[in-house]
Design an enzyme around this catalytic site. Structure first.
Site, PDB file in Angstrom:
ATOM      1  N   GLU A 121     -41.770  53.244   1.487  1.00 42.84           N
ATOM      2  CA  GLU A 121     -42.681  54.095   2.249  1.00 42.84           C
ATOM      3  C   GLU A 121     -44.030  53.371   2.264  1.00 42.84           C
ATOM      4  OE1 GLU A 121     -44.071  58.737   2.112  1.00 42.84           O
ATOM      5  OE2 GLU A 121     -44.347  57.498   0.338  1.00 42.84           O
ATOM      6  N   GLU A 146     -44.182  62.900   6.212  1.00 47.08           N
ATOM      7  CA  GLU A 146     -44.515  64.021   5.327  1.00 47.08           C
ATOM      8  C   GLU A 146     -45.919  64.568   5.624  1.00 47.08           C
ATOM      9  OE1 GLU A 146     -44.497  62.936   1.190  1.00 47.08           O
ATOM     10  OE2 GLU A 146     -45.637  61.114   1.510  1.00 47.08           O
TER      11      GLU A 146
HETATM   12  C1  NOJ Z   1     -43.386  61.880  -1.906  1.00 50.77           C
HETATM   13  C2  NOJ Z   1     -42.359  61.218  -1.057  1.00 50.77           C
HETATM   14  O1  NOJ Z   1     -42.955  60.382  -0.108  1.00 50.77           O
HETATM   15  C3  NOJ Z   1     -41.513  62.288  -0.420  1.00 50.77           C
HETATM   16  O2  NOJ Z   1     -40.603  61.713   0.481  1.00 50.77           O
HETATM   17  C4  NOJ Z   1     -40.824  63.054  -1.503  1.00 50.77           C
HETATM   18  O3  NOJ Z   1     -40.087  64.101  -0.928  1.00 50.77           O
HETATM   19  C5  NOJ Z   1     -41.834  63.649  -2.481  1.00 50.77           C
HETATM   20  N1  NOJ Z   1     -42.729  62.639  -2.936  1.00 50.77           N
HETATM   21  C6  NOJ Z   1     -41.163  64.277  -3.688  1.00 50.77           C
HETATM   22  O4  NOJ Z   1     -40.613  63.276  -4.480  1.00 50.77           O
HETATM   23 CA    CA Z   2     -45.262  59.599  -0.046  1.00 47.16          CA
END
Ligand code: NOJ
Ligand code: CA
Length: 700
Positions: free
Chosen positions: A499, A505
């Site tokens: 990422e 998100e």
């Molecule tokens: C951040 C991550 O980028 C996301 O994809 C994940 O769901 C959450 N942390 C929880 O681990």
């Molecule tokens: Ca993240």
């Protein structure tokens, strides 16, 4: 008098400039000039005669030892040329040409009797250089105070930047001239959040454009056993300087010779498209270390994820926040009724994946610990092996495998990297036992060991230990909140994606700007594939929560196009099943689109404004086109001359509806088919923050 003065200058120049050497790129467009001036090493870089980097200092400051900045003489100089091709295990193209001219200079410091080497490689698309520290009696073990490599830019360039930070890249980009950074810096991050900002520093990959229209990208390649880099900016002189991430002691690297630094990379061209097409960073990485790579496969996946991110269900199983891991008997606790990763729900996802041809299902929140998982610097939150009572790990894996689908393991470390290292071998054995072949890791919160940073040397080595350990178990790794990628997927192709930037998100945490995905390919993706998790069809969240103002700032079609413009061999269709079932005709594109490619054509691109790309699916006569725009509607001419002229093709075109708009009408789209040839040109309108996605197959 004047003649005497010129003579005087010439003598001075002669007496200080001891050594100078120039190497050019294979096509002669780039020339790199190395000089030792008054015993100090400098380099500069020109593109077609225009300065890209003016004379810039090289060297390192050491802790409690004389520096490696000056007092050098030339001991040796070597020049070589390489021209080879190689095939990435997974990639944007089938074959990559690695063609460069190299200069290696060995610098001897008589006062300390130490030797270092600086190696330069000049490619047609840019320059890479690194420091090498050979094994020797007087330079055995040392500690880096900072690396002092400079990039003296030739003017007040336009920059696409995020603030320097030791712990996160999850920022929105600011676009400004470098001279404007000071006034914008404090607004470029959330001052209430707990990031570790480096004042007046910028993160890499840093994208720049000069007034003369030169596009310049600065980053690093092959970041191994060394701290991650930010760039200090002098907003008056436009000199950038490496600023390594410190460790808990404030130190920037513990080095034992023989050792070499990561490469410092400068990709440059007068066409923005060439920046996206550059393979320089991959080329500067070592060939794969793995003799057998057939276990590394592209992955298209769905998962139990977006529903938790937007707040519709929970990672946690119960409401209690008084859980003692390994002691609490979860089966005796009352379930909260919102736990996403429950057997029936996961089975629904497995069914959906199988029916629609997905390789895998990611399940987050399957394991004990989520009731109180971050914010308290708890060393031990997860053991990575104990499922919640309503997640039957054997049954679900058996069920998935019976349908030709794999589950993707989720290991959120809550940034207790030390805890993960204690458990990861057991965790990967569990994955082997149940037939998982991929893990998504995560590092939310402050790092433990306390005081370490996400990008300090210890953590860089940690991410590597994870990838190495996973490889021993034939497990692929998708790391979140990890350091900016630096092309290591060439060497360790099981590090399939990361990422390490602001992903989808944030569309649920407040929203990504319409131009965000137009900048990312020029910045974060220069280092490697991103698990951006596109594919949100229900962009407005008031659909679930009346009155909710959150929304994904794109049209539905732009979400489709992201599968082409955001390269990753690991791609998620991130939305809920119900939304794909509501729009089955648009979903067809996600089902069809490839994630591993034989060829890529960057048709048109400008950072932050528009991108149009075509990619040919691996081993198939199929092409996919993706075009995206920022908040401005625009018309793009798609020239299909990349197609084989001897064949006839049928294109399925997914376009924004006439009334589509990312705010007012994001779900308006139109799909139609059209016979095309390599001579076809299509004038395609894209809505505000819209896109176009095209799948092209051979006509019957
Ligand atoms: C951040 C991550 O980028 C996301 O994809 C994940 O769901 C959450 N942390 C929880 O681990
Ligand atoms: Ca993240």
């Amino acid at each position: 008098m004047r003649r005497n003065f010129i003579f005087f200058l010439a003598v001075i120049f002669w007496s200080v400039s001891v050594f100078s050497q120039t190497i050019t790129s294979p096509n002669n467009n780039l020339s790199m000039h190395f000089q030792l001036v008054d015993s100090v090493p400098y380099y500069s870089l020109d593109y077609k005669g225009t300065p890209v980097i003016k004379a810039s200092r090289l060297g390192l400051e050491l802790e409690k030892l004389p520096s490696l900045m000056n007092g050098f003489e030339i001991k040796d100089e070597t020049q070589t040329t390489k021209d080879e091709t190689w095939n990435p295990v997974l990639g944007e193209v089938k074959t990559i040409r690695n063609h460069y001219n190299e200069l290696g200079v060995e610098l001897y410091q008589p006062s300390t009797q130490r030797t270092i080497r600086i190696r330069f490689r000049v490619f047609d698309d840019g320059l890479g250089f690194r420091y090498e520290f050979p094994e020797q009696p007087n330079l055995n073990y040392f500690v880096i105070k900072d690396e002092e490599s400079e990039f003296a830019l030739n003017g007040d360039h336009k920059a696409w930047w995020i603030p320097g930070d030791y712990d996160t890249e999850e920022y929105e980009y600011t676009i400004s001239n470098l001279s404007e950074v000071p006034k914008l810096f404090d607004h470029s991050y959330d001052q209430n959040a707990s990031q570790t900002i480096v004042p007046m520093a910028l993160q890499t990959p840093l994208m720049l454009e000069s007034k003369q229209g030169l596009f310049i990208n600065i980053h690093e390649a092959a970041l191994i056993d060394y701290a991650g880099m930010n760039l200090d900016l002098n907003p008056k002189t436009f000199v950038l300087k490496t600023h390594l991430t410190p460790d808990a002691q404030g130190m920037k690297g513990y080095i034992q010779t023989p050792m070499r630094s990561p490469w410092r990379t400068i990709v440059v061209s007068d066409r923005a498209e060439d920046i996206l097409a550059s393979k320089l960073i991959l080329n500067l990485n070592e060939p794969t270390k793995y003799a057998i790579t057939d276990w590394i496969k592209p992955v298209k996946y769905v998962g139990v994820w977006w529903e938790m991110i937007m707040g519709k269900s929970t990672w946690s199983y119960t409401n209690s926040n008084n859980i003692h891991l390994g002691v609490t008997d979860y089966s005796k606790l009352k379930p909260n009724g919102t736990h996403g990763a429950n057997n029936q729900h996961v089975k629904d996802y497995i069914d959906f994946a199988a029916k629609n041809g997905f390789d895998a299902v990611l399940v987050e929140g399957w394991d004990e610990g989520w009731e109180d998982w971050f914010g308290h610097s708890k060393e031990y939150v997860f053991d990575f092996v104990t499922p919640y009572p309503d997640f039957d790990i054997k049954m679900l894996n058996d069920y998935a495998h019976s349908k030709g689908v794999k589950l993707i393991m989720h290991n959120e470390t809550s940034s207790s990297a030390i805890n993960y290292e204690r458990h990861f071998d057991t965790a990967y054995k569990l994955m082997n036992h149940f037939g998982y072949d991929a893990v998504k890791t995560g590092y939310v919160g402050n790092i433990i060991p306390r005081g370490e940073h996400h990008y300090s040397q210890w953590m860089i080595e940690h991410y590597q230990r994870v990838v190495d350990q996973a490889a021993k178990h034939k497990v692929m790794v998708d790391s979140h909140e990890s350091v900016h990628p630096t092309g290591l997927s060439r060497t360790y192709p099981n590090w399939i994606a990361a990422e390490a930037a602001r992903g989808t998100e944030y569309d649920a945490f407040g929203g990504n700007n319409p131009n965000h995905t137009l900048v990312l390919p020029f910045t974060r993706l220069m280092g490697g594939p991103m698990d951006y998790t596109p594919g949100i069809f229900q962009t407005k969240l008031d659909y679930y929560f009346p009155g909710d103002k959150r929304f994904v700032k794109t049209t539905l079609v732009k979400q489709l196009a992201l599968y082409v413009t955001m390269y990753s061999p690991l791609q998620m269709a991130a939305d809920l099943i119900e939304n794909y079932e509501r729009f089955p005709d648009a979903f067809q594109f996600i089902k069809d689109v490839a994630v591993d490619w034989d060829d890529t054509k960057i048709l048109k691109a400008y950072p932050g404004e528009y991108i149009l790309e075509a990619r040919k699916a691996k081993g198939k006569d199929e092409w996919f086109v993706g075009g995206i725009t920022d908040e401005h509607a625009r018309t793009m001419t798609i020239d299909f001359s990349f197609l084989d002229p001897s064949k006839k093709w049928i294109a399925t075109i997914y376009e924004d509806g006439k009334d589509a708009d990312y705010i007012k009408n994001p779900q308006s789209y139109h799909i139609y088919q059209k016979k095309i040839t390599s001579k076809t040109k299509l004038n395609q309108r894209l809505a505000p923050s819209g896109g176009v996605a095209i799948s092209i197959k051979l006509a019957e």
